[in-house]
Design a protein around this motif. Structure first.
Motif, mmCIF file in Angstrom:
data_model
loop_
_atom_site.group_PDB
_atom_site.id
_atom_site.type_symbol
_atom_site.label_atom_id
_atom_site.label_comp_id
_atom_site.label_asym_id
_atom_site.label_seq_id
_atom_site.Cartn_x
_atom_site.Cartn_y
_atom_site.Cartn_z
ATOM 1 N N ASP A 1 3.222 -0.387 11.531
ATOM 2 C CA ASP A 1 3.490 0.818 10.136
ATOM 3 C C ASP A 1 3.396 -0.310 8.538
ATOM 4 N N PHE A 2 4.530 -0.822 8.920
ATOM 5 C CA PHE A 2 5.077 -1.195 6.600
ATOM 6 C C PHE A 2 3.650 -2.771 7.405
ATOM 7 N N GLU A 3 3.513 -3.656 8.455
ATOM 8 C CA GLU A 3 2.840 -5.019 8.097
ATOM 9 C C GLU A 3 1.069 -3.799 7.427
ATOM 10 N N ARG A 4 1.219 -2.843 8.383
ATOM 11 C CA ARG A 4 -0.564 -1.963 8.065
ATOM 12 C C ARG A 4 -0.558 -2.299 6.279
ATOM 13 N N ILE A 5 0.848 -1.374 5.996
ATOM 14 C CA ILE A 5 0.489 -1.043 4.356
ATOM 15 C C ILE A 5 0.809 -1.759 3.593
ATOM 16 N N THR A 6 1.127 -3.231 3.949
ATOM 17 C CA THR A 6 1.758 -4.896 2.921
ATOM 18 C C THR A 6 0.191 -4.909 2.943
ATOM 19 N N ALA A 7 -0.453 -5.370 4.270
ATOM 20 C CA ALA A 7 -1.694 -5.708 4.261
ATOM 21 C C ALA A 7 -2.839 -4.946 3.249
#
Length: 296
Positions: free
Chosen positions: A227-233
């Protein structure tokens, strides 16, 4: 055939007029008052770059601070606690990671740096300086007394939304200006469907409380890696936090950082439902030895 086309055209024009008149009606009636109130409620963060990205400062809403474990979000919370307390707020700090001792050491280091800047020593030397001179201790106590008396710290692993509401209601009777800081909200690595539903309900309730009681609330939320990678992207998370809360402040920093003792630049990405810009950026310089933030 021509008559049918004319009827369709008239219906289309009629719908356009309804849509236009609807927005015009809002502009004519409520827009100015609501927008003035929106900006009048803003409170400065003490950081000009962040204020600009927040359209003038923070509002009485929920701000979810998204980042990595053991990053700069907790020092940022203590920074905001000190800043809000110095501006007349009663600050309620619910923490799972910090103690009264660690929070006070952060405030002392920051206070010393503001006074002496690059001449300020490291934290152990600051403590030694204060403890070895009664006069110096009294000077620091006199300077920090107005701030420290309005910061209430409660250590807990989890803070129920109903407790937050009760605390706000209680402290509002003594001071209309109340701010809430929560650093405990860590989500499990593996989310079951039930856990995600519970977290969504919790965040919705906290978001609702901030608006209902007109209180700024800052909450750390550490997402699972995916989820962190998704929201960062810029993609939607499985928790759907971007649709639940009014504001997200995403903490990112350049990699690699070669010396953690030296100041470095943080990039904060702000996503807000109440802003016409929706997504903005602010760059801050962070001094890790003194827990100090300033405009980059």
């Amino acid at each position: 055939m021509d008559q049918a086309i004319n009827i369709q055209t008239m219906d289309h024009n009629s719908n356009k007029e309804k849509a236009s008149s609807s927005l015009w009606h809002y502009f004519e009636k409520d827009f100015i008052d609501e927008t003035i109130t929106q900006y009048e409620q803003k409170v400065s963060t003490g950081l000009s770059n962040l204020d600009v990205a927040l359209d003038g400062g923070i509002s009485p809403q929920l701000y979810c601070l998204i980042g990595r474990m053991s990053d700069e979000r907790n020092p940022f919370l203590s920074f905001m606690a000190e800043h809000l307390a110095s501006n007349g707020y009663t600050v309620l700090y619910f923490t799972n990671h910090d103690t009264e001792n660690t929070l006070l050491q952060q405030i002392l280091a920051r206070h010393d740096y503001k006074r002496y800047r690059d001449q300020s020593p490291y934290l152990p030397d600051i403590i030694n300086k204060i403890s070895s001179s009664h006069r110096t201790l009294q000077e620091y106590q006199a300077s920090l007394y107005p701030i420290l008396t309005t910061i209430q710290v409660e250590t807990c692993t989890y803070i129920d939304a109903e407790v937050v509401e009760e605390k706000i209601s209680s402290y509002k009777k003594m001071n209309s200006k109340v701010a809430i800081l929560i650093d405990e909200q860590e989500l499990p690595i593996q989310h079951s469907k039930i856990e995600r539903i519970r977290e969504r309900i919790y965040l919705k309730n906290i978001n609702k409380i901030a608006i209902q009681y007109e209180v700024p609330i800052f909450m750390n939320v550490t997402l699972a890696k995916g989820d962190f990678e998704r929201i960062t992207a810029g993609f939607r998370t499985t928790l759907e936090i971007e649709t639940i809360v009014d504001n997200i402040i995403l903490f990112t920093k350049p990699e690699p950082i070669h010396a953690t003792l030296n100041p470095f630049v943080l990039k904060l990405v702000i996503r807000s439902k109440s802003s016409p810009y929706h997504s903005q950026m602010a760059h801050l310089t962070y001094h890790p030895t003194h827990f100090y933030f300033q405009d980059a």
